[in-house]
Design an enzyme around this catalytic site. Structure first.
Site, PDB file in Angstrom:
ATOM      1  N   SER A 133       1.741   4.888   4.513  1.00 39.78           N
ATOM      2  CA  SER A 133       2.796   5.902   4.579  1.00 39.78           C
ATOM      3  C   SER A 133       2.505   6.954   5.657  1.00 39.78           C
ATOM      4  CB  SER A 133       2.983   6.576   3.225  1.00 39.78           C
ATOM      5  OG  SER A 133       1.775   7.152   2.794  1.00 39.78           O
ATOM      6  N   SER A 134       1.246   7.329   5.837  1.00 42.44           N
ATOM      7  CA  SER A 134       0.922   8.386   6.810  1.00 42.44           C
ATOM      8  C   SER A 134       1.243   7.957   8.238  1.00 42.44           C
ATOM      9  CB  SER A 134      -0.562   8.738   6.747  1.00 42.44           C
ATOM     10  OG  SER A 134      -0.954   8.957   5.439  1.00 42.44           O
ATOM     11  N   GLY A 149      -0.902   2.784  -0.881  1.00 37.31           N
ATOM     12  CA  GLY A 149      -1.903   2.739   0.202  1.00 37.31           C
ATOM     13  C   GLY A 149      -1.464   1.850   1.343  1.00 37.31           C
ATOM     14  N   ALA A 178       3.273   5.611   9.124  1.00 33.09           N
ATOM     15  CA  ALA A 178       4.717   5.364   9.251  1.00 33.09           C
ATOM     16  C   ALA A 178       5.462   6.678   9.469  1.00 33.09           C
ATOM     17  CB  ALA A 178       5.238   4.648   8.007  1.00 33.09           C
ATOM     18  N   ASP A 214      -2.819   0.790  12.034  1.00 30.62           N
ATOM     19  CA  ASP A 214      -1.672   1.132  11.184  1.00 30.62           C
ATOM     20  C   ASP A 214      -0.555   1.794  12.003  1.00 30.62           C
ATOM     21  OD1 ASP A 214      -3.405   3.245  11.629  1.00 30.62           O
ATOM     22  OD2 ASP A 214      -3.441   3.953   9.565  1.00 30.62           O
TER      23      ASP A 214
END
Ligand code: PMV
Length: 325
Positions: A112-113, A109, A115, A156
Site C-alpha cells: 500500500s505504501s 502487506g 502504491a 515495490d
C-alpha cells in the site's frame, strides 16, 4: 482542476531480501488499488486527508516550507508528503495542495505504501499538465519511499508504476516486463508482522556474522530467480513450483519465515500445489502457492485449515494510471 491517479499493490514472487544486495527479483502487481486525488488551493498549505489510515489523525495540514524542511511526519501521512516533497524538488510549483488518498482498509502487506506514493506522484504530474516517462515516475516515487523507510530495493515502487509482472534489479537499473497474464496463485495472509526494516536489518546482521554463507545463499537465490523468469514466460508451472520451494528453503535459512507462514506453505504443498513460499520480508504478512485452477480450491482449503486467510486478487494488473474524475 482535480486529478485522481491509482496504483496497484504488489506480490513479491521471488528474490526477497537478496534484491536488497543487488540480486534480481520477480514481482507482480496485484488488484488492490490505491488512489490519490490532488487539487490546487490558494495559500501555501498542503492539506492531506487519508481515510484509508485507520488509526490516529486522518487529516493533516502542513505549510509548504515545513514540508520542505521536515522529514519526521506522522507515519500515516509520511509516504504522501514525501512524494509531494520529492516531486516539488524536481518540479517546484506555486500555491498549496489538497490531497486525499483512498484504498482498501486491509492491505495485507501487499504494497500500500509504494502504491499510494506512486499514485501521488502521477496525480501531481497530471495536475501540473505534463507527463513523464515511467522511469522518472519511478525515480521520484522511489526517492520518497527511501526517505521514509531508509532502506529498500524499490521493487515495490517499480511494480506500482509499471504494473504487470516484472524482472527487477536493485535501484531500478533493470526493470523488464515478463509477458504473462494473471498467474495461477493462491495468496494466504498469515497475520500481522514485524516491520520490513527490522527484518532487513536482521538479515544484514546475519550476513555480517556469516558473510560468505549468506552471500552464497543470495547468489543461489539470484540463480533461482533467473531460471524462474523463463519458467514463467514458458508457463512451466512444474519447474516454477520447484524454484519457489527452493527459494523458500533459502528464506528459511535466512531465518525470516515464521511458524504460521511455514504451516500455510506446507499445507498448500500437501494439498497439491506445485510450490509455495512466503512473499516479501517474512515475519508475517502473506505466502502464496502456485496451483492450477483444478486444485486451487483444495489448496485454499489447506491454507485456511492451517489458519491462513485467503486473499482473492488478480495478479499482473496495470500499473499507475490517471482515473476519470
Ligand atoms: O515486506 P515487503 O512486502 O515490503 O517486502 C520486502 C522485500 C525485501 O526484499 C525484504 C526488502 C526490499 O525492499 O526489497
Amino acid at each position: 482542476m482535480r486529478v485522481t491517479a491509482s496504483a496497484p499493490g504488489k506480490l513479491m514472487l521471488m528474490g526477497d531480501h537478496a534484491v536488497v544486495y543487488g540480486y534480481p527479483c520477480l514481482v507482480t502487481a496485484v488488484d488492490l488499488r490505491y488512489q490519490a486525488t490532488v487539487e490546487k488551493h490558494l495559500g501555501t498549505q498542503i492539506l492531506l486527508e487519508t481515510p484509508m489510515m485507520r488509526k490516529n489523525e486522518r487529516k493533516f495540514e502542513i505549510s509548504k516550507d515545513a514540508l520542505l524542511n521536515r522529514s519526521d511526519f506522522p507515519r500515516a501521512a509520511a509516504f504522501v508528503l514525501a512524494a509531494v516533497r520529492s516531486f516539488y524538488q524536481r518540479y517546484p510549483f506555486e500555491g498549496g495542495l489538497k490531497i486525499r488518498t483512498d484504498g482498501p482498509i486491509i492491505s495485507y502487506g501487499l504494497g500500500s505504501s509504494s502504491a499510494v506514493t506512486a499514485a501521488t506522484v502521477a496525480a501531481l504530474t497530471a495536475l501540473h499538465h505534463f507527463s513523464v516517462p515511467n522511469q522518472t515516475l519511478f525515480e521520484i516515487a522511489f526517492d520518497a519511499v527511501l526517505e521514509v523507510q531508509g532502506k529498500g530495493s524499490g521493487f515495490d515502487v517499480a511494480s506500482a508504476v509499471y504494473g504487470g509482472t516484472l524482472f527487477y534489479e536493485q535501484g531500478g537499473e533493470v526493470i523488464e516486463p515478463i509477458a504473462v497474464g494473471d498467474l495461477p496463485v493462491v495468496i494466504g495472509f498469515s497475520g500481522e508482522k514485524v516491520s520490513t526494516t527490522d527484518l532487513v536489518e536482521q538479515v544484514s546482521q546475519l550476513k555480517s556474522r556469516n558473510p560468505e554463507t549468506v552471500d552464497g545463499i543470495f547468489n543461489m537465490i539470484g540463480k533461482l530467480v533467473r531460471k524462474a523468469r523463463y519458467s514463467i514466460e514458458s508457463q512451466d508451472w512444474q519447474t516454477l513450483g520447484d524454484l519457489l520451494n527452493l527459494n523458500q528453503g533459502m528464506l528459511d535459512a535466512l531465518g525470516v519465515s515464521t511458524l504460521q507462514l511455514s504451516k500455510q506453505i506446507i499445507a498448500a504443498r500437501e494439498a497439491g500445489a506445485y510450490g509455495a513460499k512466503l512473499s516479501g520480508a517474512g515475519g508475517g504478512d502473506c505466502m502464496f502457492a502456485l496451483a492450477e485452477p483444478g486444485i486451487e480450491h483444495g489448496v485454499s482449503e489447506g491454507i485456511e485449515n492451517a489458519g491462513g486467510e485467503i486473499v482473492r486478487i488478480r495478479t499482473g494488473v496495470s500499473g499507475v494510471r490517471i482515473e476519470p474524475n
